[in-house]
Design a protein around this motif. Sequence first.
Motif: not given
Length: 548
Positions: A351-373
């Motif tokens: 049942l465990v499905n863990i996702v990494a996501d920097k696009t999820q709306p309203h979350t703290l880690g979400t940005v358009g591009f990281d600090d390497e572009g």
Amino acid sequence: MMKRRDFMQLSGLGLGAMLLPASAVKGYAVTPERLMEPGADVAFKKRMADIALNTTRSKGATYADVRIGRYLNQFLFTREDRVQSITNTESYGVGIRVIANGTWGFSATSDVTPEGIARCAETAVAIAKANSKLQTEPVVLAPQKGVGEVSWKTPLTKNAFEVPVKEKIDLLMKVNGEAMKNGAGFVTSNLFFVNEQKYFASTDGSYIDQDIHRIWPTFTVTAIDKAAGKFKTRDAISSPMGMGYEYLDGLASEKISGPNGLVGYRNSYDMVEDATLAAKQAKEKLTAKSVQPGKYDLVLDPNHLGLTIHESVGHPLELDRVLGYEANYAGTSFATLDKWESKSFNYGSKLVNIVADKTQPHTLGTVGFDDEGVPCKEWDLIKDGILVNYQAIRDQASILGAKESHGCCYADSWDSVQFQRMPNVSLAPGTEKRSVMDMIKGVDKGIYIIGRGSYSIDQQRYNFQFGGQLFYEIKNGEIVNMLDDVAYQSNTQEFWNSCAQLCDQDDYRTFGSFFDGKGQPSQVSAVSHGSATTRFNGVNVINTGRKI
């Protein structure tokens, strides 16, 4: 390959566990009005970036990136009927990172002029060449096509810095007043607002302008029993968000009800309502039954489970921690490469499905591009319980045989060198329709846990203990009373393999931190963790109040 800590020691340029104090944030004190003034325009930043890139190339760099950053913070602290402090800070400068002779170099300056930037660029190349004398293998970057001139901004309807300070203080005073009316002996309340204005350019051909906003309202309510000499607290069940002040204005209010009047929030937060409920619950905790140690089925609310995800999944799947590059700050990781290479390591149940996501709306880690572009994206870390990936950046991707970065590189300031930081790491909700009450009905002997409490985890992110804010005993499918002195102990693999049931998307919420610490010297980053309410069977619960 030279480890990051060795590079930092050689270059003499410092890099600056969870929830570090606000004092970790850099900057100079300014007026609230200064926070609303526009920064340098994009045309100016592009001219300065080109000076940096051209200078580094002329001095022998084979790759370079430049970050021009303006970082704004406003923190408000109150207690009962008084304001304790109001802090406004601004930090502005340039960080330049290069590869020369196959080796990293980094330099930073607050002198944002053509002359200052050229000197900084020359220094970065000189540092790289000096470091290269000890480099045994050249840095290998995953390819990244330049994106040209683009921009990204946190979606928001109300810039928190434009809201008058008086309006914010009035809100905190109302929070405190309602808590006191409803039984609190003491109450502290705080508002945190952050704006990162970041411009990135690289020799790959990217010129990226980003405007990132974050908000965090929080409080702690304390109830006192003077006769018994006892006190109990209850913290806010808010989550820091990647939003503007609309998070607090109630216009997008979306409440999630639970048993015993418990309420969760999603995409908005009623701070006064939560403080009122917190005071009543803190009073109830004063007479709560002390837990009997033993095995229980645990029903964990997202506001609690987020921290467990952070410590037992987010940190151990950071590739630099796996490789031993990150060790002094909170250890390495049990999730070594051989486990991933086996393609069969059971991190958790199916049942465990863990996702990494920097696009999820309203979350703290979400940005358009990281600090390497690198454009941000979503990827699987654990699929159907099996470890399938890590978190990697451009100079780590080749270790995994990957053709591209995951886009999770970050620096907390212009004068900090960027490195691998945790993206939003979340547990996918269940696919079957199920409410919290539906889940509780299926539990014979259990505990429902809400909110983040004390915690401990070992240096390999394996053996751990977690507490919480509120605990409710479940018997024969019903909540019967509040409990106290509860903590559960397990190890990461055993715990996630005990995952037996999940609520669906309708219960999904996020937890987060503004001050996730890592690196040496340390940096902080903001990250969210989402989940629905989840059940774990047969977990060992101890009584934290018993004297040995």
